[in-house]
Design an enzyme around this catalytic site. Structure first.
Site, PDB file in Angstrom:
ATOM      1  N   ASP A  73     -31.063 -15.991 -38.595  1.00  0.00           N
ATOM      2  CA  ASP A  73     -30.999 -14.950 -37.735  1.00  0.00           C
ATOM      3  C   ASP A  73     -32.261 -13.595 -38.157  1.00  0.00           C
ATOM      4  OD1 ASP A  73     -28.857 -15.827 -36.201  1.00  0.00           O
ATOM      5  OD2 ASP A  73     -27.475 -13.923 -36.653  1.00  0.00           O
ATOM      6  N   LEU A  74     -32.751 -13.216 -37.242  1.00  0.00           N
ATOM      7  CA  LEU A  74     -33.826 -12.287 -37.586  1.00  0.00           C
ATOM      8  C   LEU A  74     -33.259 -10.953 -37.823  1.00  0.00           C
ATOM      9  CD1 LEU A  74     -36.816 -13.383 -35.322  1.00  0.00           C
ATOM     10  CD2 LEU A  74     -36.264 -14.045 -37.537  1.00  0.00           C
ATOM     11  N   ASP A  89     -32.442 -13.833 -31.066  1.00  0.00           N
ATOM     12  CA  ASP A  89     -33.291 -13.866 -32.463  1.00  0.00           C
ATOM     13  C   ASP A  89     -32.162 -14.564 -33.261  1.00  0.00           C
ATOM     14  OD1 ASP A  89     -30.880 -12.534 -32.745  1.00  0.00           O
ATOM     15  OD2 ASP A  89     -31.831 -10.735 -33.758  1.00  0.00           O
TER      16      ASP A  89
END
Length: 338
Positions: free
Chosen positions: A203-204, A246
């Site tokens: 995950d960003l 994301d």
């Protein structure tokens, strides 16, 4: 009617004919035969020097040849492509306008060898009598060839379109990475082949802040740059899937060593933390990663593998983000490693 006029008539009606004198020597040949055997090689030669009479078999005398008048002859050229032909002979009697008495006119055709003959001698419809059914067959062959060529071309285009459509169906249009649908196919193939693999959920971090502060165009740019970073850290056989806004999944076939997994995760996070410049402004993100190794699970536990990779991801987030966790391989109730 003069002999020249008679031969011109024969050249039109029977362009594959031969005229023999009483000794069996060729004194005239139709224009189509001359395409097969040039005039200099044909005129003046004995019939039996040019052709082998396969059926009926006789001696090589002109008398024996004349005895076959009206009989279908099966011939084969002795030179060149040695094409097989069919023929019928008509004797020439005194007073005819075509050739000397005691000679003969032989009309030739290719029979079932026509396709080979057209190829070998570059014949066209103009080389046959207008009423010859061979012309119709040539048209049919040409039409069939054109139809088959068009069919092959269409099949090729359809296959290309199918491949393009499948590729598009499995591709995330923004990043060019694979999508969730493609992931299902890859996992099924790996399981069928018995290939061990590692699943890495990424995950960003802080992406929402970039999106909210700088707009969706900046967010899209950051996603594309993040995708490029992931590609640069993977092999050709690895797969990167964008599963959400994301959220990404990386699948590494054949990679099961924890040390190497943690090395890749650390390298990915380090590069994702480098500022991404969009229109002169710095976009700061990071990445949280959770991983699980397929060898810790049986075939029926694929969903559990992904749940545990997710658990490892949330453990990384709770540890302060910008870090990675590899799920414990301990059996029983699994817990993320700290």
């Amino acid at each position: 009617m003069s002999s020249i006029t008679s031969r011109t008539l024969l050249d039109t009606l029977c362009p594959m004919h031969l005229v023999l004198n009483k000794t069996g020597h060729l004194i005239h040949a139709g224009p189509s035969f001359i395409k097969i055997l040039p005039r200099a090689e044909a005129i003046g030669r004995r019939f039996h020097d040019l052709f082998k009479l396969k059926r009926p078999q006789t001696d090589n005398s002109m008398r024996a040849l004349l005895s076959l008048a009206g009989t279908k002859l099966h011939l084969k050229l002795r030179t060149g492509a040695r094409t097989e032909m069919k023929a019928v002979l008509t004797p020439l009697h005194k007073g005819n306008c075509i050739g000397p008495a005691g000679g003969a006119v032989i009309n030739l055709s290719f029979g079932i060898s026509i396709v080979d003959a057209v190829r070998d001698y570059a014949l066209t419809s103009a080389d046959f009598a207008p009423t010859d059914l061979t012309v119709e067959m040539l048209y049919l062959i040409e039409a069939k060839s054109a139809a088959m060529s068009a069919s092959r071309s269409l099949t090729t285009r359809l296959q290309g379109a199918k491949i393009a459509a499948e590729e598009q169906a499995f591709t995330d249009t923004l990043t060019g990475l694979k999508n969730r649908r493609a992931m299902d196919h890859v996992l099924a193939r790996l399981m069928d082949q018995g290939t061990p693999f590692t699943v890495m959920n990424l995950d960003l971090d802080y992406f929402k802040a970039v999106n909210d502060a700088m707009g969706h165009a900046a967010g899209d740019y950051v996603l594309q740059k993040a995708a490029q970073i992931m590609v640069s850290h993977t092999r050709g056989e690895d797969m990167i899937i964008r599963t959400g806004g994301d959220e990404f999944v990386l699948i590494f076939p054949g990679l099961t060593k924890p040390e190497r997994i943690e090395e890749i995760a650390a390298s990915l996070i380090a590069e994702l933390e480098e500022p991404i410049i969009y229109e002169g402004q710095s976009c700061q993100i990071s990445g949280s990663i959770g991983a699980a190794i397929s060898t810790d699970y049986c075939r029926t536990e694929l969903s559990q593998l992904f749940e545990d990779a997710d658990a490892a991801l949330y453990a990384a987030k709770h540890a302060g983000r910008g870090c990675h966790r590899l799920h414990s391989s301990a059996r029983g109730r699994r817990a993320p490693s700290s």
